[in-house]
Design an enzyme around this catalytic site. Structure first.
Site, PDB file in Angstrom:
ATOM      1  N   ARG A 250      13.498 -26.034 -22.175  1.00  0.00           N
ATOM      2  CA  ARG A 250      14.301 -25.388 -23.102  1.00  0.00           C
ATOM      3  C   ARG A 250      13.845 -23.978 -23.223  1.00  0.00           C
ATOM      4  O   ARG A 250      12.635 -23.671 -23.235  1.00  0.00           O
ATOM      5  CB  ARG A 250      14.240 -26.128 -24.308  1.00  0.00           C
ATOM      6  N   GLU A 279      20.007 -18.391 -24.850  1.00  0.00           N
ATOM      7  CA  GLU A 279      21.100 -18.943 -23.695  1.00  0.00           C
ATOM      8  C   GLU A 279      22.311 -18.969 -24.308  1.00  0.00           C
ATOM      9  O   GLU A 279      22.581 -19.520 -25.559  1.00  0.00           O
ATOM     10  CB  GLU A 279      20.833 -20.397 -23.482  1.00  0.00           C
ATOM     11  N   HIS A 297      21.002 -22.707 -15.850  1.00  0.00           N
ATOM     12  CA  HIS A 297      20.914 -24.112 -16.436  1.00  0.00           C
ATOM     13  C   HIS A 297      21.293 -25.158 -15.389  1.00  0.00           C
ATOM     14  O   HIS A 297      22.395 -25.788 -15.803  1.00  0.00           O
ATOM     15  CB  HIS A 297      21.484 -24.231 -17.735  1.00  0.00           C
TER      16      HIS A 297
HETATM   17  C1  8YV Z   1      22.213 -30.215 -19.591  1.00  0.00           C
HETATM   18  C2  8YV Z   1      19.928 -30.828 -19.997  1.00  0.00           C
HETATM   19  O1  8YV Z   1      21.831 -30.204 -20.870  1.00  0.00           O
HETATM   20  O2  8YV Z   1      19.995 -33.092 -20.156  1.00  0.00           O
HETATM   21  C3  8YV Z   1      19.435 -31.830 -20.704  1.00  0.00           C
HETATM   22  O3  8YV Z   1      19.023 -31.918 -21.763  1.00  0.00           O
HETATM   23  O4  8YV Z   1      19.579 -29.810 -20.278  1.00  0.00           O
HETATM   24  C4  8YV Z   1      20.781 -30.701 -18.918  1.00  0.00           C
HETATM   25  O5  8YV Z   1      21.191 -31.847 -18.093  1.00  0.00           O
HETATM   26  C5  8YV Z   1      23.378 -31.162 -19.484  1.00  0.00           C
HETATM   27  O6  8YV Z   1      23.608 -31.336 -18.096  1.00  0.00           O
HETATM   28  C6  8YV Z   1      24.625 -30.368 -20.007  1.00  0.00           C
HETATM   29  O7  8YV Z   1      25.438 -30.975 -19.541  1.00  0.00           O
END
Ligand code: 8YV
Length: 330
Positions: A250, A279, A297
């Site tokens: 993150r 983000e 991402h």
């Molecule tokens: C995306 C991720 O957030 O699973 C998570 O926490 O960071 C990613 O997989 C997710 O795909 C958003 O749809």
């Protein structure tokens, strides 16, 4: 279980792969899908909580105490499509009587692949190479042209040794001959030996020890108040000169201003980022740096995994509405 006028009301905040939307429509004929796929505003999130029993959500929805604490909340379940839940204030959800579920396991390998891709892209300078070829600058091979660095034998430091951290460690060790060290506050909970880290991975007693030992540092910890800006000016200064930072966890884990300063000073040789502190905004200085690889991402962004994530959210929803324990209650 089925929807219908009197059935459970379900709101889905973003478009999901077709099989997932079909599964939702089959169960809940009046499920509300977000046709234009724009991120919900705080007002739209609050409205969804008032109108729906279940909200299928994802990382772009900011479930703040203000949104969750508003009056007239009807929703009882936030089924998150994604494993990270730092965008949901869990205490506020609990106080509002809302169960939160996530989608672990199904995205582990794809997200680890992206971490490895960033290691390759940074050490071998792949993005930079592709950019100069497309710019017409390449005149053919020269033995001294665009040299990167070998992965084999380099030390990969994994910060946070959960499912994705361990999967990244396995691929790096077995596929690329990297030496793995890791640091996490607790021993990982390994339910299945196939999900363990490589047998010779070495646990570092402190984050500092890991940073001092690693040629590449890859972040895999959740975003919590404790891990916010874990990578900052002081910890960046503990990294090996010329090391590389990879972040598929993150954005909040990294103080981007401090990262920019370390890159500008040449203390770090590069960075590979899939997530950002602000983000979807990317710190402009990063955009200008050739030694930085920037992905939008993409960790879990495959047809297979996003479908599996959506279906896992549906499984949680089914369990919840049937009165069974949710498999992935957070
Ligand atoms: C995306 C991720 O957030 O699973 C998570 O926490 O960071 C990613 O997989 C997710 O795909 C958003 O749809």
């Amino acid at each position: 279980m089925s929807g219908g006028a009197c059935g459970p009301q379900v709101v889905v905040t973003r478009r999901l792969p077709a099989p997932v939307e079909e599964a939702l429509r089959a169960r809940f004929p009046d499920v509300r899908l977000n046709a234009d796929d724009a991120a919900f505003t705080p007002e739209q999130l609050a409205q969804a909580l008032q109108e729906a029993d279940v909200v299928v959500t994802t990382v772009t929805d900011r479930w703040t105490p203000a949104v969750l604490g508003a009056s007239g909340v009807r929703a009882r379940l936030l089924a998150n499509v994604g494993v990270g839940v730092n965008h949901i204030d869990l205490a506020a959800a609990r106080a509002a009587g809302i169960t939160v579920t996530n989608t672990p396991d199904v995205l582990t390998e794809d997200t680890a692949d992206i971490a490895i891709a960033l290691v390759l892209m940074t050490l071998r300078r792949l993005g930079e190479g592709e950019r100069l070829l497309r710019a017409g600058i390449w005149t053919g091979l020269r033995p001294t042209f665009h040299l990167g660095r070998t992965l084999r034998g380099k030390v990969l430091g994994i910060v946070g040794y959960g499912r994705i951290g361990r999967a990244t460690a396995r691929i790096a060790a077995a596929g690329f001959g990297m030496r793995v060290v890791w640091h996490a506050p607790r021993d990982p909970r390994v339910d299945d030996p196939a999900t363990a880290g490589p047998p010779d991975a070495e646990r570092m007693p402190t984050l500092e020890a890991l940073l001092r030992a690693s040629d590449v540092v890859s972040l895999h910890c959740p975003a919590t108040p404790e891990t916010r800006h874990l990578v900052n000016a002081a910890t960046l200064a503990q990294m090996k000169p010329g090391a590389v930072l990879v972040n598929t966890a993150r954005g909040d884990v990294v103080d981007e201003a401090a990262l920019v300063a370390a890159l500008q000073a040449g203390a770090l040789a590069g960075a590979g980022l899939d997530v950002y502190e602000f983000e979807p905004r990317v710190t402009p200085a990063l955009l200008a740096m050739e030694q930085v690889v920037l992905l939008p991402h993409l960790g879990s962004a495959t047809v297979e995994t996003r479908s599996a994530m959506g279906m896992r959210a549906v499984a949680n929803l089914d369990a919840f509405l049937d009165g069974r324990p949710c498999p992935d209650a957070v």
